[in-house]
Scaffold this motif. Structure first.
Motif, PDB file in Angstrom:
ATOM      1  N   SER A  80     -18.131 -28.800  42.823  1.00  0.00           N
ATOM      2  CA  SER A  80     -18.339 -29.375  41.491  1.00  0.00           C
ATOM      3  C   SER A  80     -17.085 -30.066  40.962  1.00  0.00           C
ATOM      4  N   LEU A  81     -17.304 -31.155  40.243  1.00  0.00           N
ATOM      5  CA  LEU A  81     -16.220 -31.895  39.600  1.00  0.00           C
ATOM      6  C   LEU A  81     -15.972 -31.404  38.174  1.00  0.00           C
ATOM      7  N   LEU A  82     -16.689 -30.369  37.776  1.00  0.00           N
ATOM      8  CA  LEU A  82     -16.608 -29.863  36.412  1.00  0.00           C
ATOM      9  C   LEU A  82     -15.967 -28.480  36.362  1.00  0.00           C
ATOM     10  N   THR A  83     -15.235 -28.231  35.268  1.00  0.00           N
ATOM     11  CA  THR A  83     -14.648 -26.922  34.999  1.00  0.00           C
ATOM     12  C   THR A  83     -14.969 -26.546  33.557  1.00  0.00           C
ATOM     13  N   PRO A  84     -15.451 -25.341  33.299  1.00  0.00           N
ATOM     14  CA  PRO A  84     -15.823 -24.964  31.935  1.00  0.00           C
ATOM     15  C   PRO A  84     -14.688 -25.175  30.935  1.00  0.00           C
ATOM     16  N   ARG A  85     -15.029 -25.721  29.770  1.00  0.00           N
ATOM     17  CA  ARG A  85     -14.051 -25.951  28.712  1.00  0.00           C
ATOM     18  C   ARG A  85     -14.628 -25.603  27.342  1.00  0.00           C
ATOM     19  N   GLY A  86     -15.761 -26.220  26.963  1.00  0.00           N
ATOM     20  CA  GLY A  86     -16.323 -26.051  25.633  1.00  0.00           C
ATOM     21  C   GLY A  86     -15.737 -27.048  24.654  1.00  0.00           C
ATOM     22  N   LEU A  87     -16.493 -27.348  23.627  1.00  0.00           N
ATOM     23  CA  LEU A  87     -16.078 -28.305  22.600  1.00  0.00           C
ATOM     24  C   LEU A  87     -16.415 -27.735  21.233  1.00  0.00           C
ATOM     25  N   LEU A  88     -15.397 -27.614  20.382  1.00  0.00           N
ATOM     26  CA  LEU A  88     -15.564 -27.065  19.040  1.00  0.00           C
ATOM     27  C   LEU A  88     -15.329 -28.157  18.006  1.00  0.00           C
ATOM     28  N   TYR A  89     -16.319 -28.399  17.159  1.00  0.00           N
ATOM     29  CA  TYR A  89     -16.169 -29.327  16.037  1.00  0.00           C
ATOM     30  C   TYR A  89     -15.908 -28.524  14.768  1.00  0.00           C
ATOM     31  N   VAL A  90     -14.913 -28.944  13.991  1.00  0.00           N
ATOM     32  CA  VAL A  90     -14.682 -28.336  12.682  1.00  0.00           C
ATOM     33  C   VAL A  90     -14.804 -29.418  11.618  1.00  0.00           C
ATOM     34  N   ALA A  91     -15.374 -29.052  10.485  1.00  0.00           N
ATOM     35  CA  ALA A  91     -15.625 -30.020   9.419  1.00  0.00           C
ATOM     36  C   ALA A  91     -15.038 -29.542   8.105  1.00  0.00           C
ATOM     37  N   ARG A 120     -12.100 -18.692  18.282  1.00  0.00           N
ATOM     38  CA  ARG A 120     -11.971 -19.504  19.497  1.00  0.00           C
ATOM     39  C   ARG A 120     -10.653 -20.260  19.555  1.00  0.00           C
ATOM     40  N   VAL A 121     -10.177 -20.715  18.391  1.00  0.00           N
ATOM     41  CA  VAL A 121      -8.901 -21.445  18.320  1.00  0.00           C
ATOM     42  C   VAL A 121      -8.087 -20.828  17.188  1.00  0.00           C
ATOM     43  N   PRO A 122      -7.212 -19.896  17.482  1.00  0.00           N
ATOM     44  CA  PRO A 122      -6.531 -19.110  16.434  1.00  0.00           C
ATOM     45  C   PRO A 122      -5.621 -19.916  15.513  1.00  0.00           C
ATOM     46  N   ILE A 123      -5.222 -21.123  15.874  1.00  0.00           N
ATOM     47  CA  ILE A 123      -4.307 -21.883  15.014  1.00  0.00           C
ATOM     48  C   ILE A 123      -5.036 -22.702  13.952  1.00  0.00           C
ATOM     49  N   LEU A 124      -6.375 -22.681  13.938  1.00  0.00           N
ATOM     50  CA  LEU A 124      -7.110 -23.419  12.910  1.00  0.00           C
ATOM     51  C   LEU A 124      -6.937 -22.752  11.542  1.00  0.00           C
ATOM     52  N   LYS A 125      -6.847 -23.554  10.495  1.00  0.00           N
ATOM     53  CA  LYS A 125      -6.779 -23.026   9.129  1.00  0.00           C
ATOM     54  C   LYS A 125      -8.184 -22.634   8.684  1.00  0.00           C
ATOM     55  N   ARG A 126      -8.399 -21.345   8.545  1.00  0.00           N
ATOM     56  CA  ARG A 126      -9.736 -20.866   8.229  1.00  0.00           C
ATOM     57  C   ARG A 126     -10.256 -21.411   6.903  1.00  0.00           C
ATOM     58  N   ASP A 127      -9.424 -21.417   5.875  1.00  0.00           N
ATOM     59  CA  ASP A 127      -9.887 -21.787   4.534  1.00  0.00           C
ATOM     60  C   ASP A 127     -10.279 -23.249   4.406  1.00  0.00           C
ATOM     61  N   SER A 128      -9.849 -24.082   5.344  1.00  0.00           N
ATOM     62  CA  SER A 128     -10.187 -25.503   5.265  1.00  0.00           C
ATOM     63  C   SER A 128     -11.485 -25.840   6.007  1.00  0.00           C
ATOM     64  N   ILE A 129     -12.050 -24.865   6.718  1.00  0.00           N
ATOM     65  CA  ILE A 129     -13.249 -25.131   7.527  1.00  0.00           C
ATOM     66  C   ILE A 129     -14.499 -24.907   6.680  1.00  0.00           C
ATOM     67  N   ALA A 130     -15.214 -25.986   6.399  1.00  0.00           N
ATOM     68  CA  ALA A 130     -16.467 -25.884   5.643  1.00  0.00           C
ATOM     69  C   ALA A 130     -17.649 -25.578   6.550  1.00  0.00           C
ATOM     70  N   ALA A 131     -17.555 -26.014   7.792  1.00  0.00           N
ATOM     71  CA  ALA A 131     -18.619 -25.772   8.774  1.00  0.00           C
ATOM     72  C   ALA A 131     -18.041 -26.028  10.158  1.00  0.00           C
ATOM     73  N   ALA A 132     -18.725 -25.508  11.166  1.00  0.00           N
ATOM     74  CA  ALA A 132     -18.272 -25.694  12.544  1.00  0.00           C
ATOM     75  C   ALA A 132     -19.461 -25.615  13.486  1.00  0.00           C
ATOM     76  N   ALA A 133     -19.289 -26.178  14.654  1.00  0.00           N
ATOM     77  CA  ALA A 133     -20.322 -26.110  15.686  1.00  0.00           C
ATOM     78  C   ALA A 133     -19.644 -26.194  17.044  1.00  0.00           C
ATOM     79  N   VAL A 134     -20.288 -25.628  18.049  1.00  0.00           N
ATOM     80  CA  VAL A 134     -19.708 -25.608  19.386  1.00  0.00           C
ATOM     81  C   VAL A 134     -20.727 -26.102  20.403  1.00  0.00           C
ATOM     82  N   GLU A 135     -20.247 -26.839  21.390  1.00  0.00           N
ATOM     83  CA  GLU A 135     -21.041 -27.196  22.563  1.00  0.00           C
ATOM     84  C   GLU A 135     -20.430 -26.434  23.739  1.00  0.00           C
ATOM     85  N   PRO A 136     -20.967 -25.247  24.050  1.00  0.00           N
ATOM     86  CA  PRO A 136     -20.358 -24.425  25.103  1.00  0.00           C
ATOM     87  C   PRO A 136     -20.381 -25.096  26.468  1.00  0.00           C
ATOM     88  N   GLY A 137     -21.362 -25.988  26.679  1.00  0.00           N
ATOM     89  CA  GLY A 137     -21.517 -26.615  27.997  1.00  0.00           C
ATOM     90  C   GLY A 137     -20.588 -27.768  28.283  1.00  0.00           C
TER      91      GLY A 137
END
Length: 368
Positions: A80-91, A120-137
């Motif tokens: 496979s040419l793919l390695t698991p990573r995941g994608l996290l969107y913060v809004a 998932r990402v400990p350096i994110l500022k929690r109080d500034s995140i109004a919403a989030a979503a993840v694409e695990p694939g």
């Protein structure tokens, strides 16, 4: 030097090399690359991640059609040419509509709370995140292995790649295109324009109507990992409003301002002000300051007005084939687009839905 082929491909990025590899099963192929090596420009500067829910509906269909080859790259690689990573969107509050647009029609995505995002990402500022979503694939793509695997396939099937061969003139006589380069002249009845940011300039050389391509600069930097953090298992994390994105890279962080500054086609370099503004936006979202930049670079992402590639024969020039405008999707859509290009050049019916093939047709961009 004068060489005759069935198909000449202009451009040795992932688009031209993958298409050449596919086409070489049926035809004599020559790929002309302006630089010393293939993949020099956009391909070699890609963030290299497979994101199924990326782009408009046409691009998402191409992503889905491309995924099987990445997972089982027969003839390109042994695994496979793919390695698991995941994608996290913060809004932030002002990006909630942007996040909803990403989620609309998406498959395999999950909404997250602010606490789950920070887990998932400990350096994110929690109080500034109004919403989030993840694409695990979402998964990292081994771009070099993909590009070199297609190049090997192309050569094994009898095709050739000529480097240091920028096209300086194009003419057509009696159904044959002739291209002039510093390496000599090359002739074929079909020319594939896979010139990336230079695709419209190549069309002009051939007296073919350009399609309105706009090259746009995208910059990035490498930062040291935040002290006390192992970033290896973090997902790529990004602002839903496209103000920045960050990807773990060999134990460090690659951060991009997600800039799209229109420019002429050139060997791109980053703008210091653009980097500073983008890194400031990134700093507002995380708890650690940016103290040192280890490396910076830039590449070009080229778009047509509808942000959809053009794949197919030009309506105004017999034997001139467009394979351009992949924007930031070129690597991850290359399996599907190369197969489509090979099918169309060979006169075969594509396995892609007809709606997708028509959405990619160059004639949609021709001004009457």
């Amino acid at each position: 030097m004068s060489q005759t082929s069935d198909i000449i491909i202009i451009g040795g990025g992932i688009a031209g090399i993958s298409a050449g590899a596919r086409m070489a099963a049926d035809a004599r192929i020559t790929v002309l690359e302006a630089e010393d090596a293939i993949g020099y420009h956009s391909t070699g500067r890609s963030a290299a991640i497979f994101i199924r829910n990326y782009g408009n509906a046409t691009l998402r269909a191409l992503n889905a059609a491309s995924e099987p080859l990445f997972m089982q790259p027969k003839g390109i690689s042994d695994n496979s040419l793919l390695t698991p990573r995941g994608l996290l969107y913060v809004a932030l509050e002002e990006h909630l509509e942007d996040l909803e647009a990403i989620l609309e029609g998406a498959t395999g995505m999950e909404r997250l709370s602010a606490d789950q995002a920070v887990a998932r990402v400990p350096i994110l500022k929690r109080d500034s995140i109004a919403a989030a979503a993840v694409e695990p694939g979402a998964q990292d793509i081994d771009v070099d292995r993909l590009l070199q695997g297609f190049a090997k396939m192309l050569r094994q099937r009898g095709g050739s790649i000529v480097n240091k061969a920028p096209v300086t003139a194009i003419s057509r006589t009696n159904g044959t295109w002739t291209l002039q380069t510093p390496q000599g002249s090359f002739s074929a009845p079909v020319v594939v324009n896979a010139g990336g940011a230079w695709a419209d300039e190549i069309a002009k050389l051939a007296s073919v109507q350009p399609l309105g391509l706009t090259p746009m600069r995208r910059s990035a930097v490498i930062l040291p990992a935040p002290e006390g953090h192992d970033v290896t298992g973090w997902p790529l994390f990004a602002c839903a409003g496209e103000g920045w994105y960050c990807k773990p890279d060999a134990g460090k962080l690659m951060v991009s301002p997600a800039d799209e500054d229109p420019t002429e086609p050139f060997d791109a370099w980053p703008d210091d002000m653009v980097l500073a503004e983008g890194l400031h936006r990134f700093e507002q979202a995380v708890t650690v300051p940016v103290t040192r930049i280890e490396r910076s670079w830039a590449g070009l992402r080229s778009f047509f007005p509808d942000r959809t590639p053009a794949v197919g024969f030009a309506p105004d020039a017999e034997g001139f084939f467009w394979l351009a405008g992949q924007g930031g999707y070129g690597v991850q859509t290359s399996p599907a687009l190369s197969a489509l290009a090979a099918d169309l050049c060979a006169g075969r019916t594509s396995t892609l839905p007809d709606t997708v093939v028509q959405a990619l047709a160059p004639n949609r961009l021709i001004k009457s």
